[in-house]
Design an enzyme around this catalytic site. Sequence first.
Site, PDB file in Angstrom:
ATOM      1  CB  THR A  55      -0.946   0.004   1.218  1.00  0.00           C
ATOM      2  OG1 THR A  55      -1.761  -1.174   1.159  1.00  0.00           O
ATOM      3  CG2 THR A  55      -1.828   1.233   1.235  1.00  0.00           C
ATOM      4  CB  CYS A  56       3.872   2.113   1.994  1.00  0.00           C
ATOM      5  SG  CYS A  56       3.178   1.585   3.572  1.00  0.00           S
ATOM      6  CB  SER A  57       5.640   0.620  -2.568  1.00  0.00           C
ATOM      7  OG  SER A  57       6.602   0.515  -1.552  1.00  0.00           O
TER       8      SER A  57
END
Length: 182
Positions: A55-57
């Site tokens: 999700t972060c990337s």
Amino acid sequence: MKTGTRLPDVTFHTRVRDEAIEGPNPFRWQDVTTGDYFAGKRVVLFSLPGAFTPTCSTYQLPGFENGHADFAAQGIDEIYCLSVNDSFVMNKWAEAQGLKNVKVIPDGSGEFTRKMGMLVDKDNLGFGMRSWRYAAIVTDGVVEAWFEEPGLMDNCPEDPYGVSSPETVLAHLAEQKEPELA
């Protein structure tokens, strides 16, 4: 919840490029304080569970990177991404993501995150202690607006994402600029 709160005074241990250093790793240690990052600026700070995670990337970091001009148009001086990862990991992640606008802040020991009340155990994923996902608009070191994902808990079985998204933060900034109706 944290609106009006002054950010904790922490020293971050960062690695910065130094052209005077030869070889494949031309970086040196540089301590940077909370004041160095936030004093005299209006910034967006967002924190996430880990560099290189899906999700972060895929969504959060690229969304802030690609929306940089829109944030600048709303009076934001800097966008910072903080994670409980060391400087080596954060720098490699920034490189892998091709960052030009968002600056990464390594909170390797989790001191800042703990003092913010956002340090959670993610042993269920093999991560250890990490940051809960949140974003904030910070003016001169004081939280102006706070965007925390629901369900703050240790070993959360889910990874909520939406409240701290770049779209949500940008919409809040745009609402603040609209004139109030009489």
